[in-house]
Design an enzyme around this catalytic site. Structure first.
Site, PDB file in Angstrom:
ATOM      1  N   TYR A   1       0.834  -1.199   0.000  1.00  0.00           N
ATOM      2  CA  TYR A   1       0.000   0.000   0.000  1.00  0.00           C
ATOM      3  C   TYR A   1       0.872   1.254   0.000  1.00  0.00           C
ATOM      4  O   TYR A   1       1.531   1.576   0.991  1.00  0.00           O
ATOM      5  CB  TYR A   1      -0.928   0.024   1.211  1.00  0.00           C
ATOM      6  CG  TYR A   1      -1.914  -1.117   1.289  1.00  0.00           C
ATOM      7  CD1 TYR A   1      -2.151  -1.957   0.205  1.00  0.00           C
ATOM      8  CD2 TYR A   1      -2.623  -1.366   2.463  1.00  0.00           C
ATOM      9  CE1 TYR A   1      -3.052  -3.002   0.289  1.00  0.00           C
ATOM     10  CE2 TYR A   1      -3.539  -2.400   2.552  1.00  0.00           C
ATOM     11  CZ  TYR A   1      -3.742  -3.217   1.456  1.00  0.00           C
ATOM     12  OH  TYR A   1      -4.638  -4.252   1.544  1.00  0.00           O
TER      13      TYR A   1
ATOM     14  N   HIS B   1       0.315 -11.782   0.963  1.00  0.00           N
ATOM     15  CA  HIS B   1      -0.687 -10.934   0.316  1.00  0.00           C
ATOM     16  C   HIS B   1      -1.476 -11.682  -0.769  1.00  0.00           C
ATOM     17  O   HIS B   1      -2.682 -11.503  -0.910  1.00  0.00           O
ATOM     18  CB  HIS B   1      -0.020  -9.693  -0.265  1.00  0.00           C
ATOM     19  CG  HIS B   1      -0.933  -8.517  -0.360  1.00  0.00           C
ATOM     20  ND1 HIS B   1      -0.495  -7.220  -0.296  1.00  0.00           N
ATOM     21  CD2 HIS B   1      -2.271  -8.421  -0.511  1.00  0.00           C
ATOM     22  CE1 HIS B   1      -1.523  -6.389  -0.391  1.00  0.00           C
ATOM     23  NE2 HIS B   1      -2.612  -7.095  -0.543  1.00  0.00           N
TER      24      HIS B   1
END
Length: 284
Positions: free
Chosen positions: A54, A113
């Site tokens: 992010y 992830h």
């Protein structure tokens, strides 16, 4: 309805957390976003989800600023490692960098992830080593479908996986066919991202659905808020809506107090029935 999920190690974890995707990427909104995260924490939303992906670490840095002054032991920090960093060559550096950006010396949860080319067995070995070193309390995965989870659980220590973080909302219920039941059977929590379909933007028609509008109006809440309440009603499921402003953070926290009736849940399920066949995992 319980307002917490019990993880496999006995930890009671709030069913409502905060997502931070896109937070920290724009300096002009940074203060507002920090205020949103702090507002969530002050109203009991202490689970915060982020990732090294992010904003190339900027979201972790923003969270690190937002949590200053709070009791670290009262927080539950989750971050995620890129698939290409999830092996012996890079995961320990990735984890250390995430810890530095967050300003903490441990993560409560560390997730893969999504699945990449590094063998799951290698990732599990590394995750277990990070646990033994005290860098993380527990680990899990994200965006893994049933076949991946079965493979994971066939690996030594693979069944220590605490959660699978996947996309889930009232308009995207593919996991209900097989993945969600399997995870529940194997004492693995679901962490639902985009539980409000990104304020309905993933499926615009949801906000205009007559059934959702009728129930939402009767509760004096928005359809988007109702979507969050619906996800919170699901057993063994944690919702992590992205929170970018104080008003929404406060609204989200208040949704924990709303308990849908069985009739309301049945109405929503009749309008948005679970699939009757296997559907590929929905990923954003």
């Amino acid at each position: 309805m319980n307002d917490y999920v019990i993880l496999r190690d006995g930890t009671k974890l709030s069913k409502l957390g905060m997502g931070t995707w896109f937070l920290g990427e724009n300096s002009s909104t940074k203060d507002k976003e920090i205020d949103a995260v702090r507002t969530g924490i002050e109203n009991g939303v202490t689970l915060i989800d982020t990732a090294e992906m992010y904003g190339s670490g900027k979201s972790e840095m923003l969270v690190g600023e937002a949590i200053k002054g709070f009791d670290r032991t009262e927080l539950f920090l989750v971050s995620k490692v890129y698939p290409h960093n999830a092996g012996k060559a890079h995961i320990f550096t990735s984890c250390e960098n995430s810890l530095k950006r967050l300003g903490t010396d441990y993560l409560d949860m560390y997730l893969l992830h999504w699945r990449g080319s590094i063998p799951l067995s290698e990732t599990v070995f590394c995750m277990e080593k990070l646990v033994s070193e005290g860098k993380i309390k527990r680990w899990g995965v994200s965006n893994l479908d049933l076949s991946d989870m079965k493979e994971l659980f066939s690996i030594k220590d693979g069944n220590n996986c605490a959660v699978d973080q996947v996309l889930y909302h009232v308009g995207s219920k593919g996991i209900e066919y097989d993945l969600y039941p399997w995870l529940r059977e194997h004492n693995t929590a679901v962490m639902a991202y985009c539980p409000m379909a990104q304020a309905g933007s993933l499926q615009y028609e949801l906000t205009e659905n007559r059934v959702l509008k009728k129930i939402a109006d009767s509760r004096n809440i928005s359809v988007v808020n109702l979507m969050l309440v619906y996800v919170l009603s699901k057993p063994d499921m944690i919702a992590i809506p992205r929170t970018s402003n104080k008003k929404h953070a406060l609204e989200n926290a208040k949704m924990r107090d709303i308990v849908l009736t069985e009739d309301e849940i049945n109405m929503i399920d009749a309008e948005f029935p679970p699939p009757k066949r296997k559907i590929p995992l929905d990923i954003v």
